[in-house]
Design a protein around this motif. Sequence first.
Motif, short mmCIF file in Angstrom:
data_model
loop_
_atom_site.label_atom_id
_atom_site.label_comp_id
_atom_site.label_asym_id
_atom_site.label_seq_id
_atom_site.Cartn_x
_atom_site.Cartn_y
_atom_site.Cartn_z
N LYS A 146 45.66 35.93 44.25
CA LYS A 146 46.65 36.40 43.44
C LYS A 146 46.63 37.84 43.39
O LYS A 146 47.86 38.62 43.71
N SER A 147 45.56 38.24 42.64
CA SER A 147 45.54 39.75 42.43
C SER A 147 45.63 40.40 43.64
O SER A 147 46.00 41.51 43.99
N THR A 148 45.01 39.96 44.95
CA THR A 148 45.00 40.66 46.25
C THR A 148 46.48 40.69 46.74
O THR A 148 46.77 41.83 47.27
N TYR B 212 53.93 39.22 37.78
CA TYR B 212 52.91 38.97 36.75
C TYR B 212 51.90 38.09 37.30
O TYR B 212 52.05 37.13 38.40
N ASP B 213 50.84 38.68 37.14
CA ASP B 213 49.58 38.19 37.75
C ASP B 213 48.70 37.39 36.75
O ASP B 213 48.56 38.09 35.75
N VAL B 214 48.32 36.14 37.14
CA VAL B 214 47.63 35.43 35.93
C VAL B 214 46.32 35.17 36.34
O VAL B 214 45.77 35.04 37.48
N GLY B 215 45.36 34.79 35.48
CA GLY B 215 43.95 34.05 35.57
C GLY B 215 44.23 32.59 36.22
O GLY B 215 44.98 32.09 35.59
N ALA C 199 38.06 44.06 47.10
CA ALA C 199 37.53 44.26 45.70
C ALA C 199 37.59 43.13 44.87
O ALA C 199 38.86 42.84 44.61
N ARG C 200 36.76 42.63 44.16
CA ARG C 200 37.20 41.44 43.54
C ARG C 200 36.70 41.61 41.89
O ARG C 200 35.57 41.92 41.43
N LEU C 201 37.85 41.41 41.10
CA LEU C 201 37.57 41.39 39.70
C LEU C 201 38.46 40.49 39.13
O LEU C 201 39.62 40.34 39.22
N ARG C 202 37.92 39.55 38.47
CA ARG C 202 38.57 38.26 38.08
C ARG C 202 39.51 38.39 37.03
O ARG C 202 39.34 39.46 36.19
N THR C 203 40.51 38.00 37.17
CA THR C 203 41.86 38.31 36.09
C THR C 203 41.87 37.42 34.76
O THR C 203 41.40 36.36 35.15
N MET C 204 41.96 38.14 33.83
CA MET C 204 41.98 37.24 32.59
C MET C 204 43.31 37.48 31.71
O MET C 204 43.85 38.35 31.77
#
Length: 471
Positions: free
Chosen positions: A32-34, A312-315, A271-276
């Motif tokens: 999703k974030s990507t 909207y990007d969600v965890g 780059a990976r950073l988990r979404t909260m």
Amino acid sequence: MIDEALREEGSAMRQREKALKILLLGQSESGKSTTLKNFRRLFARDQWEKERLAWRTVIQLNIVRAINTILDTLADEFLENPPPTPTRSVRSRSDDSHTSKDSLRSQASPTTDKLQLLRRRLGPLRGVEDDLKKMLGPSEAQERSPSTPLSYLSTRDRAEFYVRSGNWRDTLQVPGASARFGQGNRASRGNLRGGQPGAGTATEAHETDSATEVLVGCKDDMKTLWKDEAVWEILTRREVKFEDSADYFISNADRIVTRGYEPSDEDVLRARLRTMGVQEYHMTSEGESLPTNNIVDPNPLPPADGYSWLLYDVGGARTQRSAWQPFFEGVHAIIFLAPVSCFDERLEEDIRFNKLEDSFVLWGGICKSKLLANTTLVLFLNKCDLLEAKIANGAKVKRFLPSFGDRPNTTDAVIKYLKQKFKDTMKQNSPERRTLYIYPTSVVDAEETTITLNTVRDSILRENLQNADFV
Ligand SMILES: Nc1nc2c(ncn2[C@@H]2O[C@H](COP(=O)(O)OP(=O)(O)OP(=O)(O)O)[C@@H](O)[C@H]2O)c(=O)[nH]1
Ligand SMILES: [Mg+2]
């Protein structure tokens, strides 16, 4: 001044109300974030350029965490199977009935010596990991259900670092980065837990530089460790998994682990950073749009530049999903990401569940939602590149997905099967006729995703043109 402020606020509110709202949904690590990064790369180019340098810290952390995961695994291995004494080593070599663990122990000690030396020399990376994490902000406890044993997490929890999003905006430090990410209005009012990289102070810039110095000094040892066959034997036996991007970053260490490193578009996508929580991004179509095909359209769309978009990007982790519902109301399109390469993986939050199975269930729930009955549905069958690699390595889909039956074990056949399966799930859960746009994707592939997102954007516009607000 008050009148002026009220006018501006009113105009911002009207713009928000007229904006096309897109919600990115899917399980954790689905992409999703990507996908959101790709939207920003294409349609918010200025912001993308400004934040480019900020991703350097995240990329460094991705590398360091992968290496430290190996170091931890080696520490466990040597604790459980202490390096051989000479007597034991001789006895083992002469005894064919020993297990594979014994055969590793009985290997000539130069292998063990080499690994022990690498462990010592890479020791400073633990401090670097702590420093980089501090720059990003405090993490939160790993979520897991009681059914997930700690032994499973011990190999995975390194991969799941994430930050309290509220803090990360203020705490990520980047030397020389001059700009902050753009903020959605609601995020800045604190309704959302959104946050992005920003600029840092001189002291913190120094910390980043010292992290870079240690990394540069450790580069060759990191590469050696990553390529070592004995290491991979241990990692495979202990079922250690890495983030999807670890191999990419370490294989490109000669370019990335350098003093003046500036991340490329592909690096940022990886780059990976988990979404909260839920993060909101407001975008006007200021970026260049590429033609999706060269057929002359009899019903051309008005220029997309006139529209503003709220993404909207969600965890995606299970415990994050209750936060999705309030965003369903008034959303124009859902882009649902189902990672198709994870047919052989278990859900991290609850390892009783297969990841693909979790995607089917999640998708069924989205299709069933009354609030989303008129929402445009777009499905990305994502991570096709990884699916292809797994199949090329001999993975058998049928073993993990019995309903796949005796179809040919090829990427095309799997994608075709999954397309139908997701379509059927939609029909079962949402019997009234509705359009579904399905795309096989690898959203880390910038070129391919450019074409897909232009098509998606046009489809969403077209579907929502009936609404007079948008014309
Ligand atoms: N090779 C490959 N990697 C991908 C693809 N899509 C995403 N990734 C990688 O998978 C990892 C997870 O992607 P994210 O976009 O962070 O996943 P997410 O859905 O936002 O996950 P949460 O924030 O935990 O909900 C990142 O390292 C991505 O670079 C893909 O199509 N191919
Ligand atoms: Mg995410």
